[in-house]
Design an enzyme around this catalytic site. Structure first.
Site, short mmCIF file in Angstrom:
data_model
loop_
_atom_site.label_atom_id
_atom_site.label_comp_id
_atom_site.label_asym_id
_atom_site.label_seq_id
_atom_site.Cartn_x
_atom_site.Cartn_y
_atom_site.Cartn_z
N TYR A 1 -16.02 8.98 49.90
CA TYR A 1 -15.93 7.67 50.55
C TYR A 1 -14.49 7.44 51.06
CZ TYR A 1 -15.29 2.61 50.79
OH TYR A 1 -14.94 1.34 51.20
N ASP B 1 -18.87 10.90 41.05
CA ASP B 1 -19.25 9.65 41.68
C ASP B 1 -20.72 9.79 42.10
OD1 ASP B 1 -19.80 7.57 43.45
OD2 ASP B 1 -17.82 7.59 44.38
N LYS C 1 -23.68 -1.00 45.16
CA LYS C 1 -24.73 -0.34 45.94
C LYS C 1 -26.06 -0.39 45.20
CE LYS C 1 -21.28 0.37 48.66
NZ LYS C 1 -20.08 0.36 47.91
O1 P1T Z 1 -16.73 -0.79 47.45
P1 P1T Z 1 -16.53 -0.47 46.00
O2 P1T Z 1 -17.48 -1.15 45.07
O3 P1T Z 1 -15.09 -0.59 45.56
O4 P1T Z 1 -16.93 1.09 45.83
C1 P1T Z 1 -16.23 2.12 46.45
C2 P1T Z 1 -17.13 3.31 46.67
C3 P1T Z 1 -17.02 4.39 45.81
N1 P1T Z 1 -17.81 5.49 45.95
C4 P1T Z 1 -18.73 5.58 46.94
C5 P1T Z 1 -19.55 6.81 47.07
C6 P1T Z 1 -18.89 4.51 47.84
O5 P1T Z 1 -19.81 4.63 48.82
C7 P1T Z 1 -18.06 3.36 47.72
C8 P1T Z 1 -18.14 2.22 48.69
N2 P1T Z 1 -18.74 2.57 49.92
C9 P1T Z 1 -18.92 1.72 50.99
C10 P1T Z 1 -18.50 0.44 51.00
C11 P1T Z 1 -19.59 2.32 52.16
O6 P1T Z 1 -20.08 1.59 53.05
O7 P1T Z 1 -19.67 3.55 52.20
#
Ligand code: P1T
Length: 413
Positions: free
Chosen positions: A113, A188, A213
């Protein structure tokens, strides 16, 4: 239900780590908003002192997530069974990195990400002196070459965001532990949720989720979790969660726990609908290439099937490359109506986005190019609406793209 250890995941998401509130019998945990707790005498308390350190609503969520991921740490050993909730996914990642000493070496999956990449490269290098090597862990020889005896952490994201590469967690663990026995293997697992994939069962030391998510699933909470089944690691994470302090609020803990109750039914619907859509996209004249772990054309389809529960459920995320250029991609993204053009993923509503301009804009341009995060890459988060309505919406997008008028495709070349 006291012991859910042998129950199916559809039962666990409702009962794991939960019990009626002892005074009233309330079946859902009360939202305990108090920041502090009365003590009988200095240092003599009920086990709850201050909400950053202990909160019963957060504990209820943390126990649930720990058990879904397969941590078997008993509550007597760790109050939340090895689960820890944070104010965001990136805060959870930050806490995991705090396990490392300054100057440590980290091997990270190349495609992660954009915000994870940004924290690694633009924060932790500077503040913690961490040294990062980004490698494509779908190629085990690259993992073998990158890991050194002193490597402190291997950071896997699988499937990856946004190119949906699938990493063989057990195979990486084997290589890592043979070369660097003390190195922590972190995964992750945001894109799968524990319904589809449980990394601890494949040898990971820590699993992380952006609960923003699938776990919460309703696009109304930002949060993160770490889970470990190792008592010594749990003690270290518990210390850091409190010492660094980016904990999840009681209200968000309650909301997330409520969302998790339907996680299994949601994920089964995401799996079924996304599979149908991916298969249809693969045949579409306006599509260059589809990447979806549930398709036999996916380069790591066999690893995906080995590592995934739910009969190899492919999840709700699809990436595809539209024919043409940025003009076609833009016309497509502007035309859809059921899919909402927005960052994030994993909610009941379908979302669509353009990673190069949106979620992965913070990844250095040359790295984006190497990873294939191009102007024609479109990412879908398939929600739980009727599949037919989603397909009709995508057709609307393709019609608009055909008329975009600037490219070889539109010109009929
Ligand atoms: O946004 P947050 O809750 O801090 O999470 C970060 C994060 C970590 N790992 C993965 C695989 C993610 O997809 C994300 C956040 N991703 C998005 C906001 C997106 O639209 O891909």
């Amino acid at each position: 239900m006291d012991d859910t250890s042998k129950a199916g995941i559809g039962t666990k998401v409702i009962h794991a780590g939960q019990r009626p509130e002892p005074i009233t019998g309330a079946v859902m945990p009360p939202i305990v908003t108090s920041s502090t707790y009365a003590q009988r005498s200095p240092g003599e308390h009920t086990g709850f002192e201050y909400t950053r350190s202990h909160n019963p609503t957060r504990y209820a969520l943390e126990r649930m997530v720990a058990k879904l991921e397969g941590s078997d740490l008993p509550e007597e050993l760790d109050a939340s069974c090895g689960g820890f909730a944070f104010s965001s996914g990136l805060a959870a990642i930050g806490c995991a990195l705090e396990l490392l000493d300054a100057g440590s070496h980290v091997v990270s999956m190349d495609d992660v990400y954009g915000g994870t990449n940004r924290q690694f490269q633009r924060v932790r290098k500077r503040t913690q002196g961490l040294e990062f090597d980004f490698v494509d862990m779908t190629d085990m020889s690259k993992v073998e070459r990158a890991v050194r005896p002193e490597t402190g952490m291997v950071w896997i994201e699988t499937p990856t965001n946004p190119t949906l590469k699938v990493v063989d967690i057990a195979a990486v663990r084997e290589v890592v532990k043979s070369k660097a026995p003390n190195c922590l293997v972190c995964v992750d697992g945001t894109f799968t949720s524990p319904v589809n994939q449980r990394p601890l069962e494949h040898g990971a030391d820590i699993v992380m989720h952006s609960v923003t998510k699938y776990l919460n699933g309703h696009s109304d909470v930002v949060g993160g979790v770490l889970v470990t089944g190792d008592p010594e690691l749990a003690e270290r994470v518990r210390f850091l969660q409190n010492a660094v302090g980016s904990v999840m609020s009681p209200f968000d803990s309650y909301m997330t726990l409520r969302g998790i109750k339907t996680l299994a039914v949601r994920i089964r619907q995401h799996n079924a609908s996304a599979q149908e859509i991916a298969e249809r996209l693969e045949k579409h004249e306006m599509v260059e290439r589809v990447v979806y772990p549930g398709l036999s054309s996916h380069p790591q389809h066999a690893v995906h099937r080995k590592q995934t529960a739910e009969g190899g459920g492919g999840g709700g995320m699809i990436t595809f490359f539209i024919k043409g250029g940025l003009a076609e991609a833009r016309a497509f993204l502007e035309a859809v109506r059921v899919f909402t053009l927005a960052e994030s993923l994993g909610g009941v509503e379908s979302l669509i986005e353009h990673p190069a301009i949106m979620t992965h804009a913070s990844v250095p341009a040359e790295m984006r190019e190497e990873l294939g995060i191009s102007d024609t890459l479109i990412r879908l988060s398939v929600g739980v609406e009727e599949t037919a309505d989603l397909m009709a919406d995508l057709d609307r997008g393709f019609e608009a793209a055909k008329g975009a008028g600037t490219s070889a495709v539109a010109a009929g070349v």
